[in-house]
Scaffold this motif. Structure first.
Motif: not given
Length: 229
Positions: A100, A112-115, A184, A188, A195, A197
């Motif tokens: 990835q 960066l942002s993930y949830r 990152n 994931r 999450a 960020v």
């Protein structure tokens, strides 16, 4: 009143004279006391203003605001040495693919942002604002990709061992953002990550991420071997 005084007896004249003296003393006391009080107040005020001469209010930008102390950032090199001496931390997530990161590189200044889909919006907003205090942090500056991968895994396991659910990973923001892209991608894939960020500016900005983890089932210590038994 001199003539009328002569009609009074000597005893009455003495009483009248004493009465006049009393009236004179009370009148003097009443008229003098306020003047003395005003003078004292005025002198105190003058002294106070004189002492403040040249004093100016402190600018707000020079005032130190109290902050909650944070734990020190752990150097990834220290974690690497610890792993070499004690063996790597046991984890179920040793196989984190780099695909990835290779296929989806991120920019050095990108946020960066993930949830996960089920995470409450309010919790994610608190994480983004830096309102959730992180337990541990690791600095990946100077690491190879493998050292960085090991350090990220270890800091997550360290937090879970203490039943803590927020860590910070300092990946830096160099021109190629290599480690940032790998972090990152790894986060994931990690099933304990709810999450992550990019941190607020005062906590590292786009050079770091705040990571929210699942809480361990036992508090304060969690032993995975007991769960499998």
């Amino acid at each position: 009143m001199g003539n009328s005084d002569s009609t009074l007896s000597k005893e009455q004249q003495k009483l009248l004279k004493a009465f006049k003296k009393q009236i004179g003393v009370v009148t003097t006391a009443k008229s003098v006391a306020p003047v003395e009080k005003i003078d004292v107040v005025e002198d105190d005020r003058t002294i106070f203003l004189s002492a403040l001469h040249g004093v100016v209010p402190m600018p707000k930008q020079n005032q130190v605001q109290p902050t909650k102390p944070q734990r020190p950032v752990v150097d990834a090199q220290i974690l690497a040495k610890r792993a070499a001496a004690e063996g790597p931390v046991q984890t179920e997530h040793v196989e984190l693919s780099d695909t990835q990161a290779i296929l989806n590189p991120v920019g050095s200044q990108s946020k960066l942002s993930y949830r996960i889909a089920t995470l409450q919006h309010r919790v994610f907003e608190d994480l983004k604002a830096g309102n959730l205090r992180w337990y541990e942090a690791v600095d990946l500056h100077g690491c190879t990709v493998e050292q960085a991968r090991s350090a990220v895994l270890q800091v997550i396991e360290m937090a879970k061992a203490e039943n803590q659910n927020v860590v910070k990973v300092v990946h830096g923001k160099g021109p190629d953002a290599l480690l940032k892209s790998y972090v990152n991608g790894w986060l994931r894939q990690h099933r304990d990550v709810l999450a992550f960020v990019s941190a607020p500016e005062q906590q590292g900005g786009t050079g770091a991420v705040l990571v929210l983890l699942k809480r361990a089932e036992k508090n304060p210590k969690y032993d995975r071997t007991q769960q499998r038994a």
